[in-house]
Design a protein around this motif. Structure first.
Motif, PDB file in Angstrom:
ATOM      1  N   VAL A 139       0.845  -1.202   0.000  1.00  0.00           N
ATOM      2  CA  VAL A 139       0.000   0.000   0.000  1.00  0.00           C
ATOM      3  C   VAL A 139       0.873   1.243   0.000  1.00  0.00           C
ATOM      4  O   VAL A 139       0.649   2.183  -0.757  1.00  0.00           O
ATOM      5  N   SER A 140       1.884   1.227   0.856  1.00  0.00           N
ATOM      6  CA  SER A 140       2.778   2.380   0.983  1.00  0.00           C
ATOM      7  C   SER A 140       3.507   2.646  -0.328  1.00  0.00           C
ATOM      8  O   SER A 140       3.604   3.789  -0.770  1.00  0.00           O
ATOM      9  N   ALA A 141       4.024   1.586  -0.961  1.00  0.00           N
ATOM     10  CA  ALA A 141       4.760   1.753  -2.214  1.00  0.00           C
ATOM     11  C   ALA A 141       3.847   2.285  -3.318  1.00  0.00           C
ATOM     12  O   ALA A 141       4.219   3.207  -4.044  1.00  0.00           O
ATOM     13  N   SER A 142       2.643   1.717  -3.432  1.00  0.00           N
ATOM     14  CA  SER A 142       1.706   2.183  -4.449  1.00  0.00           C
ATOM     15  C   SER A 142       1.344   3.645  -4.209  1.00  0.00           C
ATOM     16  O   SER A 142       1.316   4.445  -5.134  1.00  0.00           O
ATOM     17  N   SER A 143       1.057   3.956  -2.964  1.00  0.00           N
ATOM     18  CA  SER A 143       0.677   5.314  -2.610  1.00  0.00           C
ATOM     19  C   SER A 143       1.820   6.288  -2.877  1.00  0.00           C
ATOM     20  O   SER A 143       1.623   7.335  -3.504  1.00  0.00           O
ATOM     21  N   GLN A 144       3.010   5.941  -2.429  1.00  0.00           N
ATOM     22  CA  GLN A 144       4.158   6.824  -2.621  1.00  0.00           C
ATOM     23  C   GLN A 144       4.445   7.023  -4.104  1.00  0.00           C
ATOM     24  O   GLN A 144       4.762   8.135  -4.536  1.00  0.00           O
ATOM     25  N   GLN A 145       4.340   5.964  -4.879  1.00  0.00           N
ATOM     26  CA  GLN A 145       4.600   6.061  -6.314  1.00  0.00           C
ATOM     27  C   GLN A 145       3.583   6.998  -6.977  1.00  0.00           C
ATOM     28  O   GLN A 145       3.958   7.852  -7.794  1.00  0.00           O
ATOM     29  N   LEU A 146       2.309   6.863  -6.608  1.00  0.00           N
ATOM     30  CA  LEU A 146       1.285   7.729  -7.197  1.00  0.00           C
ATOM     31  C   LEU A 146       1.473   9.188  -6.787  1.00  0.00           C
ATOM     32  O   LEU A 146       1.342  10.098  -7.609  1.00  0.00           O
ATOM     33  N   TYR A 147       1.796   9.412  -5.528  1.00  0.00           N
ATOM     34  CA  TYR A 147       2.007  10.788  -5.079  1.00  0.00           C
ATOM     35  C   TYR A 147       3.242  11.402  -5.740  1.00  0.00           C
ATOM     36  O   TYR A 147       3.250  12.592  -6.059  1.00  0.00           O
ATOM     37  N   GLN A 148       4.278  10.611  -5.952  1.00  0.00           N
ATOM     38  CA  GLN A 148       5.462  11.125  -6.636  1.00  0.00           C
ATOM     39  C   GLN A 148       5.121  11.462  -8.089  1.00  0.00           C
ATOM     40  O   GLN A 148       5.542  12.499  -8.616  1.00  0.00           O
ATOM     41  N   GLN A 149       4.369  10.570  -8.723  1.00  0.00           N
ATOM     42  CA  GLN A 149       3.956  10.810 -10.104  1.00  0.00           C
ATOM     43  C   GLN A 149       3.088  12.073 -10.181  1.00  0.00           C
ATOM     44  O   GLN A 149       3.233  12.879 -11.098  1.00  0.00           O
ATOM     45  N   LEU A 150       2.200  12.256  -9.203  1.00  0.00           N
ATOM     46  CA  LEU A 150       1.361  13.456  -9.154  1.00  0.00           C
ATOM     47  C   LEU A 150       2.223  14.706  -9.018  1.00  0.00           C
ATOM     48  O   LEU A 150       2.028  15.686  -9.733  1.00  0.00           O
ATOM     49  N   SER A 151       3.184  14.658  -8.126  1.00  0.00           N
ATOM     50  CA  SER A 151       4.075  15.802  -7.916  1.00  0.00           C
ATOM     51  C   SER A 151       4.866  16.130  -9.186  1.00  0.00           C
ATOM     52  O   SER A 151       4.968  17.294  -9.576  1.00  0.00           O
ATOM     53  N   ASP A 152       5.410  15.111  -9.831  1.00  0.00           N
ATOM     54  CA  ASP A 152       6.173  15.330 -11.065  1.00  0.00           C
ATOM     55  C   ASP A 152       5.297  15.949 -12.152  1.00  0.00           C
ATOM     56  O   ASP A 152       5.725  16.872 -12.854  1.00  0.00           O
ATOM     57  N   THR A 153       4.080  15.452 -12.292  1.00  0.00           N
ATOM     58  CA  THR A 153       3.182  15.957 -13.324  1.00  0.00           C
ATOM     59  C   THR A 153       2.751  17.394 -13.013  1.00  0.00           C
ATOM     60  O   THR A 153       2.624  18.223 -13.921  1.00  0.00           O
ATOM     61  N   GLN A 154       2.540  17.700 -11.722  1.00  0.00           N
ATOM     62  CA  GLN A 154       2.200  19.072 -11.352  1.00  0.00           C
ATOM     63  C   GLN A 154       3.353  20.034 -11.664  1.00  0.00           C
ATOM     64  O   GLN A 154       3.142  21.158 -12.121  1.00  0.00           O
ATOM     65  N   GLN A 155       4.581  19.584 -11.424  1.00  0.00           N
ATOM     66  CA  GLN A 155       5.743  20.418 -11.765  1.00  0.00           C
ATOM     67  C   GLN A 155       5.815  20.647 -13.271  1.00  0.00           C
ATOM     68  O   GLN A 155       6.112  21.746 -13.734  1.00  0.00           O
ATOM     69  N   PHE A 156       5.530  19.598 -14.048  1.00  0.00           N
ATOM     70  CA  PHE A 156       5.532  19.720 -15.502  1.00  0.00           C
ATOM     71  C   PHE A 156       4.457  20.713 -15.944  1.00  0.00           C
ATOM     72  O   PHE A 156       4.686  21.545 -16.832  1.00  0.00           O
ATOM     73  N   GLU A 157       3.286  20.649 -15.298  1.00  0.00           N
ATOM     74  CA  GLU A 157       2.210  21.579 -15.624  1.00  0.00           C
ATOM     75  C   GLU A 157       2.661  23.023 -15.361  1.00  0.00           C
ATOM     76  O   GLU A 157       2.426  23.913 -16.196  1.00  0.00           O
ATOM     77  N   ARG A 158       3.325  23.278 -14.234  1.00  0.00           N
ATOM     78  CA  ARG A 158       3.812  24.618 -13.920  1.00  0.00           C
ATOM     79  C   ARG A 158       4.831  25.096 -14.963  1.00  0.00           C
ATOM     80  O   ARG A 158       4.818  26.257 -15.383  1.00  0.00           O
ATOM     81  N   ARG A 159       5.710  24.195 -15.393  1.00  0.00           N
ATOM     82  CA  ARG A 159       6.698  24.570 -16.408  1.00  0.00           C
ATOM     83  C   ARG A 159       6.012  24.915 -17.723  1.00  0.00           C
ATOM     84  O   ARG A 159       6.401  25.867 -18.416  1.00  0.00           O
ATOM     85  N   LEU A 160       5.000  24.138 -18.089  1.00  0.00           N
ATOM     86  CA  LEU A 160       4.261  24.432 -19.321  1.00  0.00           C
ATOM     87  C   LEU A 160       3.574  25.795 -19.235  1.00  0.00           C
ATOM     88  O   LEU A 160       3.585  26.569 -20.206  1.00  0.00           O
ATOM     89  N   LEU A 161       2.983  26.088 -18.086  1.00  0.00           N
ATOM     90  CA  LEU A 161       2.331  27.400 -17.923  1.00  0.00           C
ATOM     91  C   LEU A 161       3.343  28.527 -18.047  1.00  0.00           C
ATOM     92  O   LEU A 161       3.057  29.565 -18.668  1.00  0.00           O
ATOM     93  N   ASP A 162       4.530  28.343 -17.486  1.00  0.00           N
ATOM     94  CA  ASP A 162       5.595  29.338 -17.622  1.00  0.00           C
ATOM     95  C   ASP A 162       6.008  29.489 -19.084  1.00  0.00           C
ATOM     96  O   ASP A 162       6.220  30.612 -19.575  1.00  0.00           O
TER      97      ASP A 162
END
Length: 179
Positions: A111-134
């Motif tokens: 559970v922890s690994a799945s959760s951590q992986q999804l949250y990391q993926q979410l964080s990476d994608t949010q950073q990519f979204e911010r870069r695209l907006l910039d």
């Protein structure tokens, strides 16, 4: 049975074993079983520490928790379960039911690994979204002849990025509902 229900069941079994162990007088029993940063209680009774882990498990189902808080709680619960498992092993209380403790640890790690992986993926994608907006903001200020097609291409990428964000958030919600 879902993963958190399995963990709840395992913690209930650990609590029963802890209560049996606590009922036996033992001169060599430690006064404080664990590091104070791992558990919120300090007790000579192992059942109190299992109860602390059970409280964290119940708190995990609280829908008002932020994603970061939920992730930290999953990590803490994983560490607590590992510590409890070691403690039981060290006092020779881990007999045939001990395989269930290992299974709970594996379930929690999954559970922890799945959760951590999804949250990391979410964080990476949010950073990519911010870069695209910039990049879109920069392209809008640019008067170059290729600014309009470049801006349109960036908006298309932003749309795909936001679709991916929605999918990741849906997966996190599914994982939390199952848990």
């Amino acid at each position: 049975m879902d993963l958190l229900a399995t963990l709840k069941h395992q913690l209930q079994q650990l609590r029963q074993q802890a209560e049996q162990l606590d009922a036996k007088p033992n001169a060599g029993k430690p006064q404080n079983w664990f590091d104070s940063s791992l558990f919120s209680c300090r007790s000579p009774h192992l059942a109190d520490y299992v109860a602390d882990a059970q409280r964290n498990l119940r708190h995990l189902s609280d829908n008002t928790l932020s994603n970061a808080s939920r992730q930290r709680l999953v990590q803490r619960l994983s560490e607590q379960t590992s510590a409890l498992t070691r403690a039981f092993r060290n006092v020779d209380t881990r007999r045939t039911p001990g395989a269930k403790v290992t299974k709970a640890k594996a379930v929690l790690q999954q559970v922890s690994a799945s959760s951590q992986q999804l949250y990391q993926q979410l964080s990476d994608t949010q950073q990519f979204e911010r870069r695209l907006l910039d990049m879109i903001a920069l392209a809008n200020r640019d008067n170059a002849p290729d600014a309009v097609p470049r801006t349109l291409a960036l908006h298309a990428r932003l749309g795909r990025c936001r679709k991916a964000l929605s999918e990741i958030e849906r997966q996190i919600q599914d994982l939390e509902r199952r848990g």
